[in-house]
Design an enzyme around this catalytic site. Structure first.
Site, PDB file in Angstrom:
ATOM      1  N   SER A  78       0.791  -1.239   0.000  1.00  9.05           N
ATOM      2  CA  SER A  78       0.000   0.000   0.000  1.00  9.05           C
ATOM      3  C   SER A  78       0.820   1.284   0.000  1.00  9.05           C
ATOM      4  CB  SER A  78      -0.884   0.029   1.240  1.00  9.05           C
ATOM      5  OG  SER A  78      -2.201  -0.212   0.891  1.00  9.05           O
ATOM      6  N   LYS A  81       0.690   3.600  -2.838  1.00  8.40           N
ATOM      7  CA  LYS A  81      -0.418   4.553  -3.016  1.00  8.40           C
ATOM      8  C   LYS A  81       0.097   5.995  -2.922  1.00  8.40           C
ATOM      9  CE  LYS A  81      -4.102   1.439  -1.408  1.00  8.40           C
ATOM     10  NZ  LYS A  81      -3.670   0.140  -0.974  1.00  8.40           N
ATOM     11  N   TYR A 202      -2.167  -1.214 -10.880  1.00  6.25           N
ATOM     12  CA  TYR A 202      -2.288  -1.154  -9.420  1.00  6.25           C
ATOM     13  C   TYR A 202      -1.533  -2.329  -8.781  1.00  6.25           C
ATOM     14  CZ  TYR A 202      -4.273  -1.591  -4.780  1.00  6.25           C
ATOM     15  OH  TYR A 202      -4.403  -1.743  -3.407  1.00  6.25           O
ATOM     16  N   TYR A 254      -4.590   3.031   7.491  1.00  2.49           N
ATOM     17  CA  TYR A 254      -5.900   2.362   7.414  1.00  2.49           C
ATOM     18  C   TYR A 254      -6.803   2.868   8.548  1.00  2.49           C
ATOM     19  CZ  TYR A 254      -2.650  -0.853   5.046  1.00  2.49           C
ATOM     20  OH  TYR A 254      -1.667  -1.405   4.285  1.00  2.49           O
ATOM     21  N   VAL A 272       0.926  -3.845   3.762  1.00  2.00           N
ATOM     22  CA  VAL A 272       0.823  -5.174   4.374  1.00  2.00           C
ATOM     23  C   VAL A 272       2.055  -6.047   4.118  1.00  2.00           C
ATOM     24  CG1 VAL A 272      -1.706  -5.269   4.452  1.00  2.00           C
ATOM     25  CG2 VAL A 272      -0.501  -6.113   2.441  1.00  2.00           C
TER      26      VAL A 272
HETATM   27  N1  GLU Z   1      -1.827  -5.231  -2.682  1.00  2.00           N
HETATM   28  C1  GLU Z   1      -2.599  -5.090  -1.473  1.00  2.00           C
HETATM   29  C2  GLU Z   1      -4.045  -5.091  -1.799  1.00  2.00           C
HETATM   30  O1  GLU Z   1      -4.433  -4.358  -2.661  1.00  2.00           O
HETATM   31  C3  GLU Z   1      -2.193  -3.820  -0.780  1.00  2.00           C
HETATM   32  C4  GLU Z   1      -2.808  -3.741   0.519  1.00  2.00           C
HETATM   33  C5  GLU Z   1      -2.035  -2.999   1.536  1.00  2.00           C
HETATM   34  O2  GLU Z   1      -0.810  -2.979   1.625  1.00  2.00           O
HETATM   35  O3  GLU Z   1      -2.761  -2.413   2.338  1.00  2.00           O
HETATM   36  O4  GLU Z   1      -4.815  -5.819  -1.246  1.00  2.00           O
END
Ligand code: GLU
Length: 319
Positions: A78, A81, A202, A254, A272
């Site tokens: 994530s 992002k 993505y 989050y 994650v």
């Molecule tokens: N590739 C993960 C997903 O899209 C990223 C999630 C994350 O790191 O929060 O589920």
């Protein structure tokens, strides 16, 4: 999380004291990692070692403090992002970027679909999956993966970033929630790009291989108002950096962002894969790696180390 307002009295500008606190934070992080568990919903992530922990602090004068597993590569997840949002702001601008994604903390888990369907037409913010996928939809019209990878290298001041093919394959094979999100966005008529192309980009960006050092570098570029302190190159406008830092502060961890904001208070983004990037304005980039996660999907060791440093060195943005 343990918390007290009491802080021992020492000279927080003394480099020796700073080093001592960073070493303590590292030990605290390594110890706290025991409380977490490695993510398993992407099969390839299960292979990480729960006891790994690394803490890296980088300053604009070139000082680096690296403790533990700071060179080990893992998938950025994530934290990409932040890079996607930075690219969108740089190449599409503020108005265009935020015409199709909001700036509100969602209070929901990273991959939640609930509010997207029930509460709003647009995703809540670019730091959760729905928002990042939406940002990628628009970006996919003007950038391909090589463009994004090149931007990621500049933004993280790391030319060694590559795609982790195994993680990428694992994500694409099992990412059904993300597939659901992209098609929900499409069905609402808000997705700006082709659904499969958007999703592929993505997934690829989530699968970039980075280290705690890379994440410290990313935090440093952000702390340095978007300028690479070593080459002098302006990678991102300071105004865009301020926007990114604000969203990292309010939405970067989050549905733990509020608690983290109070207890740590440093603009940060977690993934994650076990990474956290943190940016102490004008001063440091901090990167942590600890794949043992807490119940909200954030690195247990990373949070403990950052809380330790923030508390003792007064790094909370409101200190
Ligand atoms: N590739 C993960 C997903 O899209 C990223 C999630 C994350 O790191 O929060 O589920």
């Amino acid at each position: 999380m343990y918390f007290t307002y009491e802080r021992p009295d020492f000279d927080i500008s003394d480099p020796k004291e700073i080093r001592r606190v960073i070493e303590e934070a590292y030990c605290n992080g390594r110890e706290s990692a025991r409380a977490g568990t490695v993510a398993d919903y992407i099969p390839e992530l299960k292979k990480a070692s729960a006891e790994d922990f690394g803490l890296c602090v980088c300053a604009p004068d070139g000082t680096v403090i690296a403790l533990g597993e700071t060179e080990k590569r893992f998938s950025i997840q994530s934290i990409s992002k932040v890079i996607n949002l930075a690219a969108s702001l740089k190449y599409l601008g503020f108005r265009e970027t935020f015409s199709h994604v909001m700036m509100e903390p969602s209070g929901d888990p990273f991959n939640s679909i609930l509010k997207l369907d029930a509460a709003s037409e647009l995703p809540f913010n670019p730091m959760i999956n729905a928002g990042a996928i939406q940002v990628m939809g628009t970006l996919s019209n003007i950038m391909d993966f090589d463009d994004l990878l090149g931007f990621a290298k500049a933004f993280c001041m790391d030319d060694d970033i590559v795609l982790n093919e195994a993680v990428y394959r694992s994500e694409s094979e099992t990412g059904d929630r993300n597939r659901a999100i992209v098609y929900l966005l499409k069905s609402k008529g808000v997705l700006r790009g082709d659904a499969e192309k958007t999703l592929d980009l993505y997934f690829r960006m989530c699968s970039l291989n980075v280290s705690a050092r890379t994440l410290a570098n990313m935090g440093l570029l952000i702390a340095n108002a978007g300028r690479n302190p070593f080459t002098g190159k302006h990678v991102l406008h300071p105004g865009y950096v301020r926007t990114i830092r604000s969203l990292m502060y309010t939405c970067g961890l989050y549905d733990e962002s509020g608690e983290y904001g109070v207890l740590v208070g440093i603009p940060s983004k977690s993934g994650v894969g076990g990474g956290i990037t943190a940016s102490v304005s004008g001063r440091w980039g901090i990167g942590t790696y600890g794949p043992a996660l807490d119940a909200k999907g954030n690195s247990a060791g990373g949070i403990a180390a950052l809380q330790h440093m923030s508390h003792l060195l007064r790094l909370n943005v409101f200190d």
